[in-house]
Design a protein around this motif. Structure first.
Motif: not given
Length: 105
Positions: A64-65, A68-71, A74, A88
């Motif tokens: 995920p990092s 760039g998964i922030m929420g 996804t 997302v």
């Protein structure tokens, strides 16, 4: 077809060929619990054209990092190993089908 579990170690191998959808989720995420049955239904219907996987972001922080998964939830759509789309938040079955139609036609 089932939705296979993927991990930081197996993600590239699991999603490198053809069209794949990975559902990034966590056990504590309410919208993820709504998204999961939709992904499972799509896997049953489209499993011959699309590989479906899911990844618990708490157990697998590296992938995920990297993307760039922030929420969550996804959904990452890959074709032949390259990311071609990212969805997302919660998406309906119809929305996901429309997205996948671009890559499976």
């Amino acid at each position: 077809m089932a939705v296979d579990v993927t991990t930081d170690k197996t993600f590239e191998q699991d999603t490198n060929t053809g069209v794949s959808v990975t559902d990034f989720w966590a056990t504590w995420c309410g919208p993820c619990k709504m998204q999961s049955p939709v992904v499972e239904q799509l896997a049953d219907e489209l499993g011959d054209k699309v590989a479906f996987t899911k990844m618990d972001v708490d157990e697998n922080p590296d992938t995920p990092s990297k993307f760039g998964i922030m929420g969550i939830p996804t959904l990452i759509v890959k074709k032949d190993g390259a990311v071609v789309d990212t969805l997302v938040g919660y998406h309906s079955k119809e929305q996901i089908e429309r997205t996948l139609a671009q890559y499976t036609a």
